[in-house]
Design an enzyme around this catalytic site. Structure first.
Site, short mmCIF file in Angstrom:
data_model
loop_
_atom_site.label_atom_id
_atom_site.label_comp_id
_atom_site.label_asym_id
_atom_site.label_seq_id
_atom_site.Cartn_x
_atom_site.Cartn_y
_atom_site.Cartn_z
N LYS B 82 -41.13 -21.11 16.87
CA LYS B 82 -40.69 -22.26 16.09
C LYS B 82 -41.82 -22.82 15.23
O LYS B 82 -41.63 -23.08 14.04
CB LYS B 82 -40.19 -23.34 17.06
CG LYS B 82 -39.34 -24.40 16.45
CD LYS B 82 -38.69 -25.19 17.57
CE LYS B 82 -39.74 -25.60 18.54
NZ LYS B 82 -39.62 -25.71 19.88
N THR B 84 -44.53 -21.26 14.33
CA THR B 84 -44.87 -20.22 13.37
C THR B 84 -43.89 -20.23 12.20
O THR B 84 -44.28 -20.10 11.04
CB THR B 84 -44.85 -18.86 14.11
OG1 THR B 84 -45.68 -18.98 15.25
CG2 THR B 84 -45.33 -17.74 13.24
N ARG B 105 -46.60 -31.28 15.49
CA ARG B 105 -47.22 -31.95 16.62
C ARG B 105 -48.63 -31.44 16.81
O ARG B 105 -48.93 -30.28 16.49
CB ARG B 105 -46.42 -31.67 17.89
CG ARG B 105 -45.06 -32.34 17.91
CD ARG B 105 -44.20 -31.78 19.00
NE ARG B 105 -43.91 -30.37 18.74
CZ ARG B 105 -43.50 -29.51 19.64
NH1 ARG B 105 -43.34 -29.88 20.89
NH2 ARG B 105 -43.25 -28.26 19.31
N LYS B 116 -50.56 -21.22 28.42
CA LYS B 116 -49.75 -21.31 27.23
C LYS B 116 -50.51 -20.98 25.96
O LYS B 116 -49.97 -20.41 25.02
CB LYS B 116 -49.16 -22.73 27.15
CG LYS B 116 -48.29 -22.98 25.93
CD LYS B 116 -47.70 -24.38 25.98
CE LYS B 116 -46.99 -24.74 24.70
NZ LYS B 116 -47.90 -24.95 23.56
N ALA B 284 -41.38 -33.04 25.22
CA ALA B 284 -40.01 -33.01 24.72
C ALA B 284 -39.00 -33.16 25.86
O ALA B 284 -37.80 -33.02 25.64
CB ALA B 284 -39.75 -31.73 23.95
N PHE B 312 -39.11 -27.58 22.13
CA PHE B 312 -38.12 -26.85 22.93
C PHE B 312 -36.89 -26.44 22.09
O PHE B 312 -36.97 -26.37 20.86
CB PHE B 312 -37.69 -27.65 24.16
CG PHE B 312 -38.80 -27.90 25.16
CD1 PHE B 312 -39.79 -26.93 25.39
CD2 PHE B 312 -38.87 -29.07 25.89
CE1 PHE B 312 -40.81 -27.15 26.32
CE2 PHE B 312 -39.87 -29.30 26.82
CZ PHE B 312 -40.84 -28.32 27.03
N PHE B 392 -39.49 -9.24 14.78
CA PHE B 392 -40.41 -8.48 15.64
C PHE B 392 -40.25 -7.02 15.27
O PHE B 392 -39.15 -6.58 14.89
CB PHE B 392 -40.07 -8.68 17.13
CG PHE B 392 -40.70 -9.90 17.74
CD1 PHE B 392 -41.67 -9.78 18.73
CD2 PHE B 392 -40.33 -11.18 17.34
CE1 PHE B 392 -42.25 -10.89 19.29
CE2 PHE B 392 -40.90 -12.30 17.89
CZ PHE B 392 -41.86 -12.17 18.88
N TRP B 420 -44.93 -14.10 10.39
CA TRP B 420 -45.98 -13.83 11.38
C TRP B 420 -46.91 -12.74 10.85
O TRP B 420 -48.13 -12.86 10.92
CB TRP B 420 -45.35 -13.42 12.72
CG TRP B 420 -46.36 -13.33 13.83
CD1 TRP B 420 -46.76 -14.33 14.66
CD2 TRP B 420 -47.10 -12.17 14.23
NE1 TRP B 420 -47.70 -13.89 15.54
CE2 TRP B 420 -47.93 -12.56 15.30
CE3 TRP B 420 -47.15 -10.84 13.79
CZ2 TRP B 420 -48.80 -11.68 15.94
CZ3 TRP B 420 -48.01 -9.95 14.41
CH2 TRP B 420 -48.83 -10.38 15.49
#
Lengths: 567, 567
Positions: B82, B84, B105, B116, B284, B312, B392, B420
């Site tokens: 998200k 990215t 954020r 993470k 969140a 999220f 991907f 990406w």
């Protein structure tokens, strides 16, 4: 520190009001005037910057300037004004045309919200921006806290995931820290809440400046040395009593990463626009109480004169500056200034705080013993010394004359300084004499004791030579720990005494210049990363509390976005 | 977030290596290109700056640009991307010549040292300087932590000095916080050590981003509103059950002073040199999961398009963005993007993580229900929506075709995006369509429920309309608290549901698009400063722990002073 109202005849402006009324120069201008190229600056806002590691490297070939330590008599509630004098002396030297940089400790956030107030000087001898330096500044203390607490989390995480190092949960000495005065965190039980909450055990929080990470930060020569020292820090002992280090937890790399920016020294300015490096600020009891070695070394390269200070009275501050910081950092101070006020000497002579308003030459004479002892102590290090009498408007003519005579009797010159009210112009007499002394080549600095002296003897030497004690009295646990440390190869470290700042002895009630007392050593701790052994003599508070009405209740944000009520 | 290895054919560069290999433009250059005058910048280093309050005021007369929300399907371990996509879409819009600012954020320090990783995007869609944004950045999280903990210290100090407000020590709800993953602090007993240690009581720490101060920070309109909201925060209850606020402790002024600089939004850049405001980052679940309102509003004034994200999946992030942030801030979003990956949809269709390598159209079809539900949910707010398929390399032709068909069947366009691997150039198709949609005037935004709806009905509405539940089940304590809050005049607040992010339901095991389930409401809390009522559904962790081998073990400082090992 917010100075007690020094001159009742002046307009009643607070330190913050004086600071905010002043035009702060862009930090690039301050840097340029000090010969620092713009490329060396990592700006933080318009009026603060860090000096880049590359620039610090470029400075290396330059010769060192003269190093001047500002220290003081035993503190009293009457106030001595050590930081203020350091700033005033720096401004005075600059006013005389000497290229001078001052190097100060950075304030802890916690006390700003308690009673003590900030630590940026006072009156017309301040470093600015006052409110930002006192609050978050460039984030160094936050970074130090994060590094400290990351290691703590990794310690408990190690217990949680099987404890391969066989740490004894009851012998973990690493505590968490916070830059807030929070007495409720002094003693805690953590790890509660069942299997997912970790291993329950007793622990607690210290204020960030009391963390060993802060001491390490202030004694590191560079980033690589910082990381190595962090790795040597001891977090506790294994069940077979081995010292377990941060490196065994693989924590030192991440801690160093957290400190990568913080370790670069901070450049700000005095109210008169002269350069000040404000960087690092360890406690002066459980640690050594001086600004970072990196900042002091940078200042020495940047200027003809560096004026720096050390925490509390000379028995703690100057002693540790000489025996710990100068020893480790290879520094050779050229002169020292012992700051005294007539008010404070009268308190050492037995007056109460509410009796200071009236002339009392006899009390001054009695209290002078404290100043004389500190002067004599500094001389034991081979450093030439002068006394600065920080002027208060209530000082009487008779008192002032008598104090000069008393100093003459000890063979030390006493020079009045009025920087609080008049800035650098009020400190030119002091500056002129200090410049002469520091440039005289008289200094023959040597630490008080050699590295090789056994730890217990180092402590005894300090107690007798500096505190005027007859001896030390080791409690059994302290004696055992000293022997263990000597055995384990830590005997070559200097000792760092944590004792009351309110007396030359370990008893805060003993004013003046006590002799014949015995210094009780209650506990001994190892600060292997900082590189000293801490001897705790008496009760030392490493997490302050807030008063009934904390300063925080009076601090706010004005409609114009300006901070109000900070002192 | 460090994205799972997205393209096995690319050179194996880590996000940090890509970021460090990139030339970062001086922040003044980025600002100038975005039309921000130099005087508006408060620099932090060479490549970060805060925007001055004065500049934010100057922006006010300008019209708002278009607001685009990036949200996502229900998260899986396969990764959705998200952040990215937000960055890539912003770069794509800028590549097409649309003046675009992204609003993100700011990362929490804690997770960087856990598993993470950071939160600055990944691959060629990142904001930089990556390592600084992920670590201390401009100090906002440290300031928030300090404000939170100052209030906590003042609460315990109030107990210590006589408890004039008659706080019930067992009903103090204000917890301390730390920006470190430290499970051992989840449950503690504090105030130990006898009379000077305060009042012993149970408490604990949350991670800083879970603090209500963070939520307040992100919903405040300006400094004055910040201080007022801080004052309204409830710290606990008196013995007669009255809600006791921070203002009663006179803490809000000092807290606002601690946040005075932090509240100014942070300007950084994408790898392509486009402006990004990265400011605030509340949880969140227990909070609303969006960057600060101040940053979003500034972006809207500065650019034609603002792209922002919410934490999220859309059931949590988009819902709270719409029902809390947009409602309170008077924002009217023009378009929404729901991000999905074929891999993640296959996990929703029942595949395990190690089965994602192989083509499985049937699993994709089953998992598509999750995407369809989120799209339908977003439409309930009147906001036009498009699906971004974050590419991907393992996605098969058949899978890609089928997903486009499935989306067509729902009447929503699905656009592949390859930011990406290729940055903005990989996102121009998506950018073109989003710009059309946002500029179409189709949006007729309205929150899901009116302010006046009773709290319990708000919860039920959310559960039925957004989570697909049959109903809610209130545990007795939660029902009591809801009734009390309704009675006490808090009935007009929006509700903020804290539930698992791993399912549309409150049960993390239910993938896809569950229906007919019941949402258990275990506990209800009041966030009076933030201005919402939190309903806790299931077990919510507000202080993470570290894994067996935390990322911290691999992070270090290279000889060149560069940080290594951050992901």
């Amino acid at each position: 520190m917010a100075q007690p109202q020094q001159d009742q005849h002046k307009a009643q402006l607070s330190d913050l009001e004086i600071a905010q009324a002043h035009r702060i120069r862009p930090i690039q201008e301050v840097a340029e005037a000090a010969g620092i190229p713009d490329s060396a600056l990592l700006p933080f806002g318009r009026d603060k910057a860090k000096l880049s590691a590359g620039y610090l490297g470029d400075l290396q070939p330059r010769p060192d300037g003269r190093l001047i330590l500002v220290t003081a008599i035993t503190p009293t509630p009457a106030g001595e004004g050590k930081t203020t004098t350091t700033i005033g002396l720096g401004d005075g030297l600059n006013a005389l045309g000497h290229r001078t940089v001052i190097a100060l400790r950075e304030p802890s956030l916690g006390p700003c919200f308690g009673v003590k107030g900030g630590a940026t000087g006072g009156g017309y001898a301040q470093v600015v921006p006052m409110e930002e330096i006192n609050l978050h500044f460039t984030g160094d203390l936050h970074a130090i806290g994060a590094a400290n607490n990351l290691l703590a989390a990794m310690v408990d995480n190690h217990l949680y995931w099987g404890n391969a190092l066989d740490l004894d949960p009851q012998r973990i000495t690493w505590r968490r820290c916070m830059d807030i005065n929070d007495r409720a965190l002094r003693g805690i039980v953590l790890g509660l809440g069942g299997p997912t909450g970790g291993t329950p055990r007793e622990s607690g929080f210290d204020i960030t400046v009391a963390s060993e990470v802060m001491a390490v930060f202030c004694l590191a020569a560079d980033s690589a040395d910082l990381q190595a020292r962090l790795g040597r820090m001891v977090v506790g002992r294994s069940r077979d009593k081995r010292f377990v280090t941060a490196a065994e937890l693989q924590a030192e790399g991440a801690m160093a990463a957290l400190l990568a920016t913080a370790i670069q020294p901070n450049l700000v300015q005095t109210l008169e626009g002269n350069p000040a490096l404000v960087h690092g600020g360890p406690f002066a009891n459980i640690a050594h109480g001086c600004n970072s070695l990196i900042a002091t070394r940078a200042a020495l390269k940047m200027a003809d004169f560096t004026v720096t200070e050390a925490g509390f009275g000379a028995d703690l501050g100057a002693e540790k500056f000489f025996d710990i910081k100068c020893r480790m950092g290879g520094l050779a101070p050229d002169a020292a200034v012992v700051v005294a006020t007539i008010r404070a000497l009268k308190m050492h002579g037995g007056l109460a705080r509410d009796e200071l308003g009236r002339e009392d030459v006899a009390a001054l004479e009695r209290g002078f013993a404290n100043l004389a002892r500190h002067v004599a102590n500094v001389r034991k290090y081979g450093v030439p010394v002068v006394v600065a009498i920080n002027r208060f408007s209530g000082d009487s003519e008779a008192e002032r004359r008598r104090l000069r005579e008393l100093c003459e009797g000890e063979g030390v010159e006493a020079i009045e300084s009025d920087h609080w009210a008049r800035g650098g112009a009020g400190a030119t007499d002091l500056a002129r004499r200090v410049a002469e002394l520091a440039g005289s080549g008289q200094s023959a600095f040597k630490p008080l004791y050699p590295d090789a002296m056994p730890l217990e003897d180092k402590l005894r030497t300090l107690a007798r030579e500096i505190y005027g004690a007859a001896d030390i009295a080791l409690e059994p646990a302290a004696a055992r720990m000293l022997a263990e440390l000597q055995e384990a190869g830590f005997g070559g470290l200097p000792v760092c005494v944590a004792k009351t700042q309110s007396s030359l002895s370990a008893d805060p009630a003993l004013k003046g210049a006590p002799t014949g007392h015995v210094v009780p050593v209650r506990e001994v701790r190892l600060s292997a990363g900082a590189g000293f052994v801490v001897a705790i003599c008496g009760t030392i508070m490493t997490m302050p509390g807030l008063p009934r009405h904390p300063a925080a209740e009076r601090i706010g944000l004005g409609a114009d976005g300006r901070i109000t009520g900070l002192s």
